[in-house]
Scaffold this motif. Sequence first.
Motif, PDB file in Angstrom:
ATOM      1  N   THR A  57       0.845  -1.196   0.000  1.00  0.00           N
ATOM      2  CA  THR A  57       0.000   0.000   0.000  1.00  0.00           C
ATOM      3  C   THR A  57       0.882   1.247   0.000  1.00  0.00           C
ATOM      4  N   MET A  58       0.632   2.147  -0.961  1.00  0.00           N
ATOM      5  CA  MET A  58       1.375   3.402  -1.092  1.00  0.00           C
ATOM      6  C   MET A  58       0.516   4.548  -0.581  1.00  0.00           C
ATOM      7  N   ARG A  59       1.124   5.427   0.204  1.00  0.00           N
ATOM      8  CA  ARG A  59       0.479   6.665   0.649  1.00  0.00           C
ATOM      9  C   ARG A  59       1.420   7.808   0.328  1.00  0.00           C
ATOM     10  N   GLY A  60       0.959   8.722  -0.528  1.00  0.00           N
ATOM     11  CA  GLY A  60       1.780   9.898  -0.850  1.00  0.00           C
ATOM     12  C   GLY A  60       2.238   9.832  -2.292  1.00  0.00           C
ATOM     13  N   LEU A  61       2.990  10.794  -2.620  1.00  0.00           N
ATOM     14  CA  LEU A  61       3.846  11.750  -1.924  1.00  0.00           C
ATOM     15  C   LEU A  61       3.122  13.100  -1.809  1.00  0.00           C
ATOM     16  N   HIS A  62       2.950  13.624  -0.613  1.00  0.00           N
ATOM     17  CA  HIS A  62       2.171  14.841  -0.374  1.00  0.00           C
ATOM     18  C   HIS A  62       2.999  15.924   0.298  1.00  0.00           C
ATOM     19  N   TYR A  63       2.601  17.166   0.064  1.00  0.00           N
ATOM     20  CA  TYR A  63       3.134  18.307   0.805  1.00  0.00           C
ATOM     21  C   TYR A  63       2.143  19.446   0.709  1.00  0.00           C
ATOM     22  N   GLN A  64       2.307  20.441   1.568  1.00  0.00           N
ATOM     23  CA  GLN A  64       1.441  21.620   1.540  1.00  0.00           C
ATOM     24  C   GLN A  64       2.294  22.853   1.279  1.00  0.00           C
ATOM     25  N   GLN A  65       1.751  23.758   0.455  1.00  0.00           N
ATOM     26  CA  GLN A  65       2.425  25.024   0.150  1.00  0.00           C
ATOM     27  C   GLN A  65       1.936  26.111   1.104  1.00  0.00           C
ATOM     28  N   ALA A  66       2.587  27.276   1.051  1.00  0.00           N
ATOM     29  CA  ALA A  66       2.191  28.428   1.872  1.00  0.00           C
ATOM     30  C   ALA A  66       0.730  28.758   1.574  1.00  0.00           C
ATOM     31  N   PRO A  67      -0.012  29.165   2.557  1.00  0.00           N
ATOM     32  CA  PRO A  67       0.425  29.574   3.891  1.00  0.00           C
ATOM     33  C   PRO A  67       0.390  28.455   4.918  1.00  0.00           C
ATOM     34  N   ASP A  83       9.789   4.841   4.094  1.00  0.00           N
ATOM     35  CA  ASP A  83       9.395   6.242   4.125  1.00  0.00           C
ATOM     36  C   ASP A  83      10.312   7.048   3.205  1.00  0.00           C
ATOM     37  N   VAL A  84       9.728   7.890   2.358  1.00  0.00           N
ATOM     38  CA  VAL A  84      10.491   8.679   1.393  1.00  0.00           C
ATOM     39  C   VAL A  84      10.092  10.145   1.491  1.00  0.00           C
ATOM     40  N   ILE A  85      11.113  11.014   1.433  1.00  0.00           N
ATOM     41  CA  ILE A  85      10.886  12.458   1.375  1.00  0.00           C
ATOM     42  C   ILE A  85      11.589  13.013   0.140  1.00  0.00           C
ATOM     43  N   VAL A  86      11.007  14.084  -0.426  1.00  0.00           N
ATOM     44  CA  VAL A  86      11.562  14.742  -1.609  1.00  0.00           C
ATOM     45  C   VAL A  86      11.622  16.236  -1.309  1.00  0.00           C
ATOM     46  N   ASP A  87      12.802  16.823  -1.513  1.00  0.00           N
ATOM     47  CA  ASP A  87      13.003  18.253  -1.271  1.00  0.00           C
ATOM     48  C   ASP A  87      12.291  19.058  -2.361  1.00  0.00           C
ATOM     49  N   PRO A 151       9.444   9.101 -13.154  1.00  0.00           N
ATOM     50  CA  PRO A 151      10.821   8.790 -13.560  1.00  0.00           C
ATOM     51  C   PRO A 151      11.804   9.910 -13.237  1.00  0.00           C
ATOM     52  N   ALA A 152      11.333  11.141 -13.157  1.00  0.00           N
ATOM     53  CA  ALA A 152      12.225  12.261 -12.842  1.00  0.00           C
ATOM     54  C   ALA A 152      12.787  12.156 -11.427  1.00  0.00           C
ATOM     55  N   LEU A 153      12.087  11.443 -10.548  1.00  0.00           N
ATOM     56  CA  LEU A 153      12.552  11.287  -9.167  1.00  0.00           C
ATOM     57  C   LEU A 153      13.468  10.081  -9.009  1.00  0.00           C
ATOM     58  N   GLY A 154      13.213   9.021  -9.758  1.00  0.00           N
ATOM     59  CA  GLY A 154      14.061   7.832  -9.711  1.00  0.00           C
ATOM     60  C   GLY A 154      14.046   7.106  -8.375  1.00  0.00           C
ATOM     61  N   ILE A 155      12.927   7.118  -7.677  1.00  0.00           N
ATOM     62  CA  ILE A 155      12.843   6.439  -6.384  1.00  0.00           C
ATOM     63  C   ILE A 155      12.799   4.928  -6.613  1.00  0.00           C
ATOM     64  N   GLN A 156      13.653   4.207  -5.915  1.00  0.00           N
ATOM     65  CA  GLN A 156      13.685   2.747  -5.983  1.00  0.00           C
ATOM     66  C   GLN A 156      12.938   2.196  -4.772  1.00  0.00           C
ATOM     67  N   TRP A 157      11.677   1.866  -4.954  1.00  0.00           N
ATOM     68  CA  TRP A 157      10.882   1.321  -3.861  1.00  0.00           C
ATOM     69  C   TRP A 157      11.299  -0.129  -3.633  1.00  0.00           C
ATOM     70  N   PRO A 158      11.395  -0.587  -2.375  1.00  0.00           N
ATOM     71  CA  PRO A 158      11.900  -1.935  -2.101  1.00  0.00           C
ATOM     72  C   PRO A 158      10.911  -3.058  -2.408  1.00  0.00           C
ATOM     73  N   GLN A 159       9.658  -2.722  -2.636  1.00  0.00           N
ATOM     74  CA  GLN A 159       8.640  -3.703  -3.001  1.00  0.00           C
ATOM     75  C   GLN A 159       7.757  -3.093  -4.078  1.00  0.00           C
ATOM     76  N   THR A 160       6.982  -3.937  -4.725  1.00  0.00           N
ATOM     77  CA  THR A 160       6.041  -3.479  -5.735  1.00  0.00           C
ATOM     78  C   THR A 160       4.869  -2.775  -5.061  1.00  0.00           C
TER      79      THR A 160
END
Length: 176
Positions: A57-67, A83-87, A151-160
């Motif tokens: 089960t995948m949840r994300g990738l989420h973030y909130q902008q200002a304010p 757990d993965v974070i992206v700057d 593909p621009a992020l290239g995250i290698q998830w350890p499971q499908t």
Amino acid sequence: MIFTETHLRGAYLVDLQEISDDRGFFARAFCANEFEKHGLKPAIAQINLSFNEKKGTMRGLHYQQAPATEAKFMRCINGAIYDVIVDMRPDSDTYLQHFGIELSVENRRALYVPEMFAHGYLALTDGAQAYYSASEFYTPGVEQGLRYDDPALGIQWPQTVTIVSEKDAGWPLIQR
């Protein structure tokens, strides 16, 4: 608490500093003073719990902008998650770079996610549960997201990834 900064400035792994005896151990799981000493935002507006019936089960990738940019403090309290974070800070030297780590009930690690970082995780076990605080209230009008398989992020998830919401599967790909 033991703070270790990742290669993404402001993002920290937080390990417990256990005091053990014949009863087990005691450890501080959160301390506003220690967060402030490391330049982290200790505010808590919400505490969330998510349960994942099935691994994959995948949840994300989420973030909130200002304010309503938010920092999060993630911990897995049952099973295991990746757990993965992206700057997402456009002026950062590590813009669009990611960091991933396994959080589990066994390793007791936590991850501090700074403001303007996209965040998501993959359940590695059936019944995985994540418990996390957020420094701001969920604000739908400023929520943004990234596709876990961009593909621009290239995250290698350890499971499908086998389960993902329509919303999370529908975020647009990054245009470079």
